[in-house]
Design an enzyme around this catalytic site. Structure first.
Site, mmCIF file in Angstrom:
data_model
loop_
_atom_site.group_PDB
_atom_site.id
_atom_site.type_symbol
_atom_site.label_atom_id
_atom_site.label_comp_id
_atom_site.label_asym_id
_atom_site.label_seq_id
_atom_site.Cartn_x
_atom_site.Cartn_y
_atom_site.Cartn_z
ATOM 1 N N ASP A 185 -6.259 -70.199 -5.795
ATOM 2 C CA ASP A 185 -5.305 -70.092 -4.710
ATOM 3 C C ASP A 185 -4.659 -69.810 -3.909
ATOM 4 O O ASP A 185 -3.769 -69.550 -3.653
ATOM 5 C CB ASP A 185 -3.595 -70.033 -6.402
ATOM 6 C CG ASP A 185 -3.876 -68.193 -6.414
ATOM 7 O OD1 ASP A 185 -5.166 -68.019 -6.762
ATOM 8 O OD2 ASP A 185 -2.728 -68.008 -7.177
ATOM 9 N N GLU A 186 -6.352 -69.596 -3.694
ATOM 10 C CA GLU A 186 -6.261 -68.197 -2.428
ATOM 11 C C GLU A 186 -6.156 -69.167 -0.653
ATOM 12 O O GLU A 186 -7.329 -70.257 -0.678
ATOM 13 C CB GLU A 186 -7.016 -67.258 -2.329
ATOM 14 C CG GLU A 186 -6.810 -66.576 -4.172
ATOM 15 C CD GLU A 186 -7.709 -65.314 -4.018
ATOM 16 O OE1 GLU A 186 -8.694 -65.256 -3.300
ATOM 17 O OE2 GLU A 186 -8.181 -65.249 -5.286
#
Length: 333
Positions: free
Chosen positions: A259-260
């Site tokens: 989720d980066e």
């Protein structure tokens, strides 16, 4: 009586069209086949002809501008449905099926014809290697055998073309996977690092800053656990789309981990511009989202830095990530 050569052959036509050869420019290998056929058979006319759903089309032709025409009156179409896979007409004027055909009573005034089927690996006759003359004649058996051999060579060329097309497509897919995140379509870490290195190299010439903004989605694991991985994937795609609306054309937005995300912003005129980017990203992403029958507002932890003089790409990315981790630890619960 002019024959009407029609038949239901959708599989054969699909095979032909999958080759993507119809209406393509001339190619030397196919021209060579036509020239060899003309020399072998001592005829003024020779061609590599493919038969589509409604027409015949010449990929290569010797002695005529083209040999295109409707399939209904196509000698090539008659050849490919022949049980022997070939068609020979020694004198069209005395042949009851072809004496009144357009290519016999008018240009190109075909008096004799021989064609051998080009058969695909699936067993579909796609067209013919053919020869024609303005005089009545029959070809000796050994010459007909040579014509069949040229048809087999043409089939091999078509198969090579198909396999080459598959290889090009596979290489393009591999290239895409090497540079692009499959889920979001954004750049991956490899292309991000390359673009950042380019931006850092050009910084000394442009005298402008390079901003690096690292973000991740707060409580993303909880979304996956509560709503399922499908909802998590949809949140990632939506976040990528919203971030993409903020990025400029010269920026590079990448998904670098679960989720980066990282946004590289070259050409900043002021150091504080990176803070404007941070604000715009937060404003774009932190809007209500409907997932799994529920609505919530995603939150971002954001680390925004400006690359320092002499700093390489890896060092700048590590510093941006550290700034993001600090933002995550200090964010309100």
């Amino acid at each position: 009586m002019i024959p009407s050569v029609t038949f239901d052959d959708s599989d054969r036509v699909d095979t032909l069209r999958a080759l993507r050869i119809l209406d393509t420019p001339r190619e030397e290998h196919f021209d060579d086949i036509a020239h060899l056929a003309s020399a072998l058979c001592s005829t003024p006319i020779a061609a590599v002809v493919l038969v589509d759903a409604r027409r015949q089309w010449a990929k290569a032709v010797v002695g005529l501008p083209n040999m295109d025409g409707p399939r209904e009156t196509s000698l090539a179409a008659a050849a490919i449905v022949s049980p022997s896979g070939q068609l020979e007409i020694g004198d069209t004027h005395t042949d009851p099926l072809w004496a009144d055909a357009p290519m016999v009573v008018g240009a190109p005034w075909i008096r004799s014809y021989a064609g051998a089927s080009i058969v695909s690996a699936e067993g579909h006759a796609l067209g013919v290697v053919c020869v024609a003359d303005h005089q009545p004649r029959r070809l000796p058996p050994r010459v007909l055998a040579g014509l069949r051999a040229l048809a087999r060579q043409t089939a091999a060329l078509l198969e090579l073309r198909r396999q080459s097309g598959w290889l090009v497509q596979a290489n393009a897919e591999l290239h895409r996977h090497a540079l692009e995140d499959d889920l979001t379509g954004l750049a991956n870490r490899t292309i991000l690092r390359d673009r950042l290195e380019q931006a850092l190299r050009s910084r000394s010439r442009s005298q402008r800053d390079v901003g690096i903004v690292a973000c991740d989605i707060d409580a993303f694991r909880a979304v996956n656990e509560r709503l399922g991985p499908g909802a998590g994937d949809e949140l990632l795609r939506l976040t990528a789309k919203r971030m993409g609306g903020v990025a400029r054309g010269s920026d590079t937005l990448a998904r670098v981990a679960g989720d980066e995300f990282v946004l590289v912003c070259p050409g900043l005129t002021r150091t504080q511009d990176v803070e404007i980017v941070r604000t715009r990203l937060r404003s774009a992403v932190e809007q209500p989202v409907a997932l799994g029958g529920t609505s919530f507002v995603p939150r971002l932890s954001i680390g925004a830095i400006v690359a320092e003089a002499g700093e390489d790409a890896d060092a700048a990315l590590r510093r941006a990530d550290s700034a993001m981790q600090v933002a995550k630890r200090t964010a309100p619960a």
